[in-house]
Design a protein around this motif. Structure first.
Motif, PDB file in Angstrom:
ATOM      1  N   VAL A 173      11.937   0.521  30.020  1.00 17.78           N
ATOM      2  CA  VAL A 173      13.166   0.338  29.262  1.00 17.78           C
ATOM      3  C   VAL A 173      13.036   0.873  27.845  1.00 17.78           C
ATOM      4  N   LEU A 174      11.790   1.001  27.354  1.00 11.23           N
ATOM      5  CA  LEU A 174      11.596   1.476  25.984  1.00 11.23           C
ATOM      6  C   LEU A 174      12.046   2.925  25.823  1.00 11.23           C
ATOM      7  N   GLN A 175      11.972   3.723  26.886  1.00 12.31           N
ATOM      8  CA  GLN A 175      12.326   5.139  26.774  1.00 12.31           C
ATOM      9  C   GLN A 175      13.798   5.328  26.397  1.00 12.31           C
ATOM     10  N   PRO A 176      14.754   4.824  27.180  1.00 15.81           N
ATOM     11  CA  PRO A 176      16.147   4.977  26.745  1.00 15.81           C
ATOM     12  C   PRO A 176      16.473   4.162  25.505  1.00 15.81           C
ATOM     13  N   LEU A 177      15.777   3.042  25.321  1.00 14.59           N
ATOM     14  CA  LEU A 177      16.049   2.214  24.153  1.00 14.59           C
ATOM     15  C   LEU A 177      15.678   2.941  22.866  1.00 14.59           C
ATOM     16  N   ILE A 178      14.600   3.705  22.894  1.00 11.56           N
ATOM     17  CA  ILE A 178      14.205   4.484  21.725  1.00 11.56           C
ATOM     18  C   ILE A 178      15.245   5.562  21.427  1.00 11.56           C
ATOM     19  N   VAL A 179      15.765   6.195  22.481  1.00 10.71           N
ATOM     20  CA  VAL A 179      16.804   7.216  22.285  1.00 10.71           C
ATOM     21  C   VAL A 179      18.044   6.596  21.651  1.00 10.71           C
ATOM     22  N   VAL A 180      18.440   5.432  22.140  1.00  6.00           N
ATOM     23  CA  VAL A 180      19.610   4.744  21.585  1.00  6.00           C
ATOM     24  C   VAL A 180      19.351   4.351  20.135  1.00  6.00           C
ATOM     25  N   ALA A 181      18.145   3.863  19.847  1.00  5.11           N
ATOM     26  CA  ALA A 181      17.812   3.468  18.477  1.00  5.11           C
ATOM     27  C   ALA A 181      17.867   4.664  17.531  1.00  5.11           C
ATOM     28  N   LEU A 182      17.397   5.814  17.990  1.00  3.19           N
ATOM     29  CA  LEU A 182      17.467   7.021  17.159  1.00  3.19           C
ATOM     30  C   LEU A 182      18.913   7.446  16.931  1.00  3.19           C
ATOM     31  N   LEU A 183      19.736   7.354  17.979  1.00  2.00           N
ATOM     32  CA  LEU A 183      21.157   7.692  17.819  1.00  2.00           C
ATOM     33  C   LEU A 183      21.815   6.790  16.787  1.00  2.00           C
ATOM     34  N   VAL A 184      21.531   5.506  16.869  1.00  2.00           N
ATOM     35  CA  VAL A 184      22.143   4.555  15.943  1.00  2.00           C
ATOM     36  C   VAL A 184      21.650   4.798  14.524  1.00  2.00           C
ATOM     37  N   ALA A 185      20.337   5.000  14.378  1.00  2.00           N
ATOM     38  CA  ALA A 185      19.761   5.132  13.039  1.00  2.00           C
ATOM     39  C   ALA A 185      20.138   6.449  12.364  1.00  2.00           C
ATOM     40  N   LEU A 186      20.157   7.536  13.129  1.00  2.00           N
ATOM     41  CA  LEU A 186      20.361   8.856  12.531  1.00  2.00           C
ATOM     42  C   LEU A 186      21.826   9.282  12.454  1.00  2.00           C
ATOM     43  N   VAL A 187      22.660   8.755  13.354  1.00  2.00           N
ATOM     44  CA  VAL A 187      24.045   9.217  13.411  1.00  2.00           C
ATOM     45  C   VAL A 187      25.041   8.094  13.153  1.00  2.00           C
ATOM     46  N   LEU A 188      24.976   7.051  13.968  1.00  2.00           N
ATOM     47  CA  LEU A 188      26.018   6.026  13.941  1.00  2.00           C
ATOM     48  C   LEU A 188      25.946   5.131  12.716  1.00  2.00           C
ATOM     49  N   ALA A 189      24.756   4.949  12.158  1.00  2.00           N
ATOM     50  CA  ALA A 189      24.609   4.031  11.023  1.00  2.00           C
ATOM     51  C   ALA A 189      25.315   4.542   9.777  1.00  2.00           C
ATOM     52  N   GLN A 190      25.566   5.846   9.703  1.00  2.00           N
ATOM     53  CA  GLN A 190      26.213   6.399   8.516  1.00  2.00           C
ATOM     54  C   GLN A 190      27.642   5.916   8.373  1.00  2.00           C
ATOM     55  N   GLY A 191      28.352   5.803   9.471  1.00  2.00           N
ATOM     56  CA  GLY A 191      29.696   5.256   9.444  1.00  2.00           C
ATOM     57  C   GLY A 191      30.750   6.243   8.976  1.00  2.00           C
ATOM     58  N   PRO A 192      31.987   6.044   9.390  1.00  2.97           N
ATOM     59  CA  PRO A 192      33.089   6.927   8.970  1.00  2.97           C
ATOM     60  C   PRO A 192      33.523   6.611   7.543  1.00  2.97           C
ATOM     61  N   SER A 193      34.041   7.638   6.861  1.00  2.00           N
ATOM     62  CA  SER A 193      34.507   7.435   5.487  1.00  2.00           C
ATOM     63  C   SER A 193      35.686   8.358   5.230  1.00  2.00           C
ATOM     64  N   GLY A 194      36.363   8.139   4.118  1.00  2.00           N
ATOM     65  CA  GLY A 194      37.488   8.970   3.752  1.00  2.00           C
ATOM     66  C   GLY A 194      38.811   8.397   4.224  1.00  2.00           C
ATOM     67  N   PRO A 195      39.899   9.127   3.973  1.00  3.88           N
ATOM     68  CA  PRO A 195      41.234   8.612   4.324  1.00  3.88           C
ATOM     69  C   PRO A 195      41.459   8.482   5.833  1.00  3.88           C
ATOM     70  N   ASP A 196      40.706   9.217   6.641  1.00  3.41           N
ATOM     71  CA  ASP A 196      40.860   9.159   8.099  1.00  3.41           C
ATOM     72  C   ASP A 196      39.746   8.355   8.748  1.00  3.41           C
ATOM     73  N   ALA A 197      39.205   7.411   8.022  1.00  4.60           N
ATOM     74  CA  ALA A 197      38.066   6.655   8.537  1.00  4.60           C
ATOM     75  C   ALA A 197      38.429   5.869   9.790  1.00  4.60           C
ATOM     76  N   ASP A 198      39.667   5.350   9.853  1.00  2.00           N
ATOM     77  CA  ASP A 198      40.046   4.569  11.023  1.00  2.00           C
ATOM     78  C   ASP A 198      40.102   5.436  12.279  1.00  2.00           C
ATOM     79  N   GLU A 199      40.563   6.689  12.137  1.00  3.37           N
ATOM     80  CA  GLU A 199      40.594   7.595  13.281  1.00  3.37           C
ATOM     81  C   GLU A 199      39.196   8.069  13.655  1.00  3.37           C
ATOM     82  N   LEU A 200      38.365   8.319  12.659  1.00  2.34           N
ATOM     83  CA  LEU A 200      37.000   8.743  12.928  1.00  2.34           C
ATOM     84  C   LEU A 200      36.218   7.661  13.668  1.00  2.34           C
ATOM     85  N   ALA A 201      36.491   6.408  13.331  1.00  5.21           N
ATOM     86  CA  ALA A 201      35.806   5.308  14.003  1.00  5.21           C
ATOM     87  C   ALA A 201      36.170   5.255  15.479  1.00  5.21           C
ATOM     88  N   VAL A 202      37.430   5.553  15.789  1.00  2.00           N
ATOM     89  CA  VAL A 202      37.858   5.570  17.195  1.00  2.00           C
ATOM     90  C   VAL A 202      37.199   6.727  17.940  1.00  2.00           C
TER      91      VAL A 202
END
Length: 240
Positions: free
Chosen positions: A18-47
Protein backbone atom coordinates in the motif's frame (compact mmCIF):
# COMPACT_ATOMS: atom_id res chain seq x y z
CA UNK A 1 -17.49 -12.55 1.72
CA UNK A 2 -16.72 -9.99 4.43
CA UNK A 3 -14.06 -12.31 5.84
CA UNK A 4 -12.43 -12.64 2.41
CA UNK A 5 -12.49 -8.85 1.94
CA UNK A 6 -10.79 -8.39 5.31
CA UNK A 7 -8.26 -11.07 4.41
CA UNK A 8 -7.38 -9.27 1.16
CA UNK A 9 -7.02 -5.87 2.82
CA UNK A 10 -5.03 -7.25 5.77
CA UNK A 11 -2.60 -9.03 3.47
CA UNK A 12 -2.21 -5.91 1.35
CA UNK A 13 -1.46 -3.77 4.38
CA UNK A 14 0.91 -6.28 6.00
CA UNK A 15 2.87 -6.65 2.77
CA UNK A 16 3.38 -2.86 2.73
CA UNK A 17 2.42 -2.75 -0.94
CA UNK A 18 0.00 0.00 0.00
CA UNK A 19 2.98 2.31 0.50
CA UNK A 20 3.65 2.46 -3.26
CA UNK A 21 0.43 4.21 -4.34
CA UNK A 22 0.28 6.07 -1.04
CA UNK A 23 3.66 7.66 -1.72
CA UNK A 24 2.47 8.73 -5.18
CA UNK A 25 -0.65 10.30 -3.66
CA UNK A 26 1.43 12.03 -0.98
CA UNK A 27 3.71 13.51 -3.64
CA UNK A 28 0.70 14.72 -5.64
CA UNK A 29 -0.76 16.39 -2.57
CA UNK A 30 2.52 17.93 -1.42
CA UNK A 31 3.79 19.15 -4.79
CA UNK A 32 0.57 20.12 -6.58
CA UNK A 33 -2.61 20.12 -4.53
CA UNK A 34 -1.22 21.77 -1.39
CA UNK A 35 -0.63 25.03 -3.25
CA UNK A 36 -4.34 25.65 -3.64
CA UNK A 37 -6.26 27.85 -6.09
CA UNK A 38 -5.94 31.63 -5.93
CA UNK A 39 -7.12 34.73 -7.73
CA UNK A 40 -10.58 35.90 -8.80
CA UNK A 41 -11.42 32.49 -10.33
CA UNK A 42 -10.34 30.48 -7.32
CA UNK A 43 -13.77 28.92 -6.86
CA UNK A 44 -13.77 27.60 -10.44
CA UNK A 45 -10.17 26.42 -10.20
CA UNK A 46 -11.04 24.46 -7.07
CA UNK A 47 -13.80 22.63 -8.95
CA UNK A 48 -11.40 21.79 -11.78
CA UNK A 49 -9.12 20.14 -9.26
CA UNK A 50 -11.72 17.44 -8.59
CA UNK A 51 -11.80 16.50 -12.29
CA UNK A 52 -8.01 16.61 -12.57
CA UNK A 53 -7.59 14.40 -9.51
CA UNK A 54 -10.03 11.84 -10.95
CA UNK A 55 -8.00 11.70 -14.18
CA UNK A 56 -4.68 11.45 -12.34
CA UNK A 57 -5.91 8.84 -9.87
CA UNK A 58 -7.37 6.52 -12.52
CA UNK A 59 -4.04 4.76 -13.30
CA UNK A 60 -3.09 4.90 -9.62
CA UNK A 61 -6.32 3.13 -8.70
CA UNK A 62 -5.67 0.51 -11.37
CA UNK A 63 -2.13 0.01 -10.06
CA UNK A 64 -3.32 -0.31 -6.45
CA UNK A 65 -6.07 -2.79 -7.38
CA UNK A 66 -3.62 -4.96 -9.30
CA UNK A 67 -1.19 -4.96 -6.38
CA UNK A 68 -3.89 -5.88 -3.87
CA UNK A 69 -5.21 -8.77 -5.97
CA UNK A 70 -1.66 -10.03 -6.57
CA UNK A 71 -0.81 -10.05 -2.87
CA UNK A 72 -2.61 -13.34 -2.30
CA UNK A 73 -0.47 -16.36 -3.31
CA UNK A 74 -1.84 -18.65 -6.02
CA UNK A 75 -2.31 -21.59 -3.67
CA UNK A 76 -4.14 -19.41 -1.17
CA UNK A 77 -6.37 -18.13 -3.96
CA UNK A 78 -7.27 -21.70 -4.87
CA UNK A 79 -8.01 -22.57 -1.23
CA UNK A 80 -10.20 -19.49 -0.88
CA UNK A 81 -12.13 -20.40 -4.02
CA UNK A 82 -12.65 -23.93 -2.69
CA UNK A 83 -13.76 -22.80 0.76
CA UNK A 84 -16.13 -20.09 -0.48
CA UNK A 85 -19.81 -20.90 -0.40
CA UNK A 86 -20.46 -19.33 -3.80
CA UNK A 87 -18.09 -19.62 -6.79
CA UNK A 88 -18.21 -15.88 -7.48
CA UNK A 89 -17.63 -14.84 -3.85
CA UNK A 90 -13.80 -14.62 -4.10
CA UNK A 91 -14.06 -12.50 -7.24
CA UNK A 92 -16.58 -10.14 -5.65
CA UNK A 93 -14.52 -9.97 -2.46
CA UNK A 94 -11.33 -9.13 -4.33
CA UNK A 95 -13.00 -6.33 -6.27
CA UNK A 96 -14.68 -4.93 -3.17
CA UNK A 97 -11.41 -4.99 -1.23
CA UNK A 98 -9.58 -3.25 -4.08
CA UNK A 99 -12.35 -0.67 -4.45
CA UNK A 100 -12.34 0.00 -0.71
CA UNK A 101 -8.59 0.61 -0.71
CA UNK A 102 -8.95 2.85 -3.75
CA UNK A 103 -11.62 4.91 -2.02
CA UNK A 104 -9.25 5.38 0.92
CA UNK A 105 -6.54 6.57 -1.49
CA UNK A 106 -9.06 8.89 -3.13
CA UNK A 107 -9.98 10.38 0.24
CA UNK A 108 -6.31 11.03 0.94
CA UNK A 109 -5.93 12.77 -2.43
CA UNK A 110 -9.11 14.84 -2.12
CA UNK A 111 -8.88 15.89 1.53
CA UNK A 112 -6.96 19.11 0.88
CA UNK A 113 -8.80 20.05 -2.37
CA UNK A 114 -12.09 19.59 -0.52
CA UNK A 115 -11.03 21.95 2.26
CA UNK A 116 -9.74 24.47 -0.30
CA UNK A 117 -13.00 24.34 -2.27
CA UNK A 118 -15.00 25.22 0.83
CA UNK A 119 -12.56 27.99 1.74
CA UNK A 120 -12.82 29.75 -1.64
CA UNK A 121 -16.60 29.37 -1.77
CA UNK A 122 -17.02 26.88 -4.61
CA UNK A 123 -20.66 25.88 -5.28
CA UNK A 124 -21.73 23.06 -3.01
CA UNK A 125 -23.36 21.15 -5.85
CA UNK A 126 -20.14 21.27 -7.85
CA UNK A 127 -18.19 19.98 -4.86
CA UNK A 128 -20.60 17.07 -4.43
CA UNK A 129 -20.36 16.37 -8.15
CA UNK A 130 -16.57 16.27 -7.94
CA UNK A 131 -16.68 13.80 -5.04
CA UNK A 132 -19.25 11.63 -6.84
CA UNK A 133 -17.11 11.67 -9.98
CA UNK A 134 -14.12 10.30 -8.09
CA UNK A 135 -16.26 7.59 -6.50
CA UNK A 136 -17.41 6.50 -9.95
CA UNK A 137 -14.02 6.71 -11.67
CA UNK A 138 -12.53 4.45 -8.99
CA UNK A 139 -14.75 1.63 -10.33
CA UNK A 140 -13.25 1.40 -13.85
CA UNK A 141 -9.81 2.02 -12.32
CA UNK A 142 -10.33 -1.00 -10.08
CA UNK A 143 -11.56 -3.09 -13.01
CA UNK A 144 -8.54 -2.20 -15.15
CA UNK A 145 -6.27 -3.30 -12.32
CA UNK A 146 -8.25 -6.53 -11.93
CA UNK A 147 -7.92 -7.33 -15.63
CA UNK A 148 -4.12 -7.08 -15.33
CA UNK A 149 -3.84 -9.06 -12.09
CA UNK A 150 -1.93 -12.34 -11.80
CA UNK A 151 -5.12 -14.38 -11.91
CA UNK A 152 -5.48 -13.51 -15.61
CA UNK A 153 -1.92 -12.48 -16.58
CA UNK A 154 0.58 -14.61 -14.61
CA UNK A 155 3.72 -12.92 -15.94
CA UNK A 156 4.40 -9.76 -13.86
CA UNK A 157 6.24 -7.97 -16.67
CA UNK A 158 3.47 -8.53 -19.18
CA UNK A 159 0.93 -7.62 -16.51
CA UNK A 160 2.59 -4.26 -15.90
CA UNK A 161 2.81 -3.56 -19.63
CA UNK A 162 -0.87 -4.47 -19.99
CA UNK A 163 -1.74 -2.05 -17.19
CA UNK A 164 0.22 0.82 -18.72
CA UNK A 165 -0.96 -0.03 -22.23
CA UNK A 166 -4.58 -0.27 -21.11
CA UNK A 167 -4.50 3.10 -19.37
CA UNK A 168 -2.81 4.72 -22.37
CA UNK A 169 -5.22 3.10 -24.83
CA UNK A 170 -8.24 4.34 -22.87
CA UNK A 171 -6.82 7.87 -22.88
CA UNK A 172 -6.16 7.79 -26.63
CA UNK A 173 -9.55 6.27 -27.41
CA UNK A 174 -11.20 9.05 -25.45
CA UNK A 175 -9.74 11.62 -27.84
CA UNK A 176 -11.17 10.19 -31.05
CA UNK A 177 -14.34 8.91 -32.64
CA UNK A 178 -14.23 5.73 -30.57
CA UNK A 179 -14.53 7.66 -27.31
CA UNK A 180 -17.67 5.69 -26.44
CA UNK A 181 -15.42 2.64 -25.96
CA UNK A 182 -13.32 4.44 -23.38
CA UNK A 183 -13.98 6.18 -20.11
CA UNK A 184 -15.00 9.84 -20.72
CA UNK A 185 -11.89 11.36 -19.17
CA UNK A 186 -11.58 14.14 -21.75
CA UNK A 187 -15.28 14.91 -21.44
CA UNK A 188 -15.37 15.43 -17.69
CA UNK A 189 -12.15 17.48 -17.73
CA UNK A 190 -13.52 19.77 -20.44
CA UNK A 191 -16.77 20.17 -18.55
CA UNK A 192 -14.93 21.07 -15.35
CA UNK A 193 -12.75 23.61 -17.16
CA UNK A 194 -15.87 25.22 -18.68
CA UNK A 195 -17.15 26.14 -15.23
CA UNK A 196 -18.96 24.64 -12.25
CA UNK A 197 -22.40 24.88 -13.88
CA UNK A 198 -21.31 22.99 -16.98
CA UNK A 199 -19.51 20.45 -14.80
CA UNK A 200 -22.67 19.75 -12.82
CA UNK A 201 -24.97 19.62 -15.85
CA UNK A 202 -22.60 17.30 -17.72
CA UNK A 203 -22.24 14.88 -14.80
CA UNK A 204 -25.33 12.68 -15.51
CA UNK A 205 -23.98 11.88 -18.98
CA UNK A 206 -20.55 11.12 -17.55
CA UNK A 207 -22.00 8.98 -14.78
CA UNK A 208 -24.12 6.96 -17.20
CA UNK A 209 -21.12 6.38 -19.46
CA UNK A 210 -18.99 5.22 -16.53
CA UNK A 211 -21.70 2.91 -15.20
CA UNK A 212 -22.33 1.27 -18.58
CA UNK A 213 -18.60 0.86 -19.25
CA UNK A 214 -18.05 -0.62 -15.79
CA UNK A 215 -21.00 -2.99 -16.14
CA UNK A 216 -19.79 -4.34 -19.49
CA UNK A 217 -16.14 -4.65 -18.48
CA UNK A 218 -17.04 -6.04 -15.05
CA UNK A 219 -19.32 -8.70 -16.54
CA UNK A 220 -16.59 -9.74 -18.97
CA UNK A 221 -14.13 -9.93 -16.07
CA UNK A 222 -16.43 -12.20 -14.06
CA UNK A 223 -16.96 -14.52 -17.01
CA UNK A 224 -13.25 -14.66 -17.79
CA UNK A 225 -12.30 -15.26 -14.16
CA UNK A 226 -14.84 -18.07 -13.85
CA UNK A 227 -13.50 -19.70 -17.00
CA UNK A 228 -9.94 -19.40 -15.71
CA UNK A 229 -10.87 -20.97 -12.36
CA UNK A 230 -12.71 -23.80 -14.11
CA UNK A 231 -9.72 -24.46 -16.35
CA UNK A 232 -7.34 -24.49 -13.39
CA UNK A 233 -9.57 -26.86 -11.43
CA UNK A 234 -9.79 -29.22 -14.42
CA UNK A 235 -6.01 -29.33 -14.86
CA UNK A 236 -5.51 -30.11 -11.18
CA UNK A 237 -8.14 -32.83 -11.26
CA UNK A 238 -6.40 -34.49 -14.24
CA UNK A 239 -3.04 -34.22 -12.47
CA UNK A 240 -4.40 -35.97 -9.41
Amino acid sequence: MIAIVRFHVAGYLRSLRVLQPLIVVALLVALVLAQGPSGPDADELAVRTFADVAAFMFPVWAWAARALLDTQPDEQRSLTATAARHPSAPTWAGLLAAYGVNIALGVAALAIPLIQAFQVGSPGQAILTGCALNLLVAVPGTLLGAWTSRALIPDPGISLLALLGGATALLLLGMGRLSWLSIPMIGWMRAAHDGPNVFVSHFPTTALHLLIWSAVVGTAYFLTTRAALTSTSSRRARTR
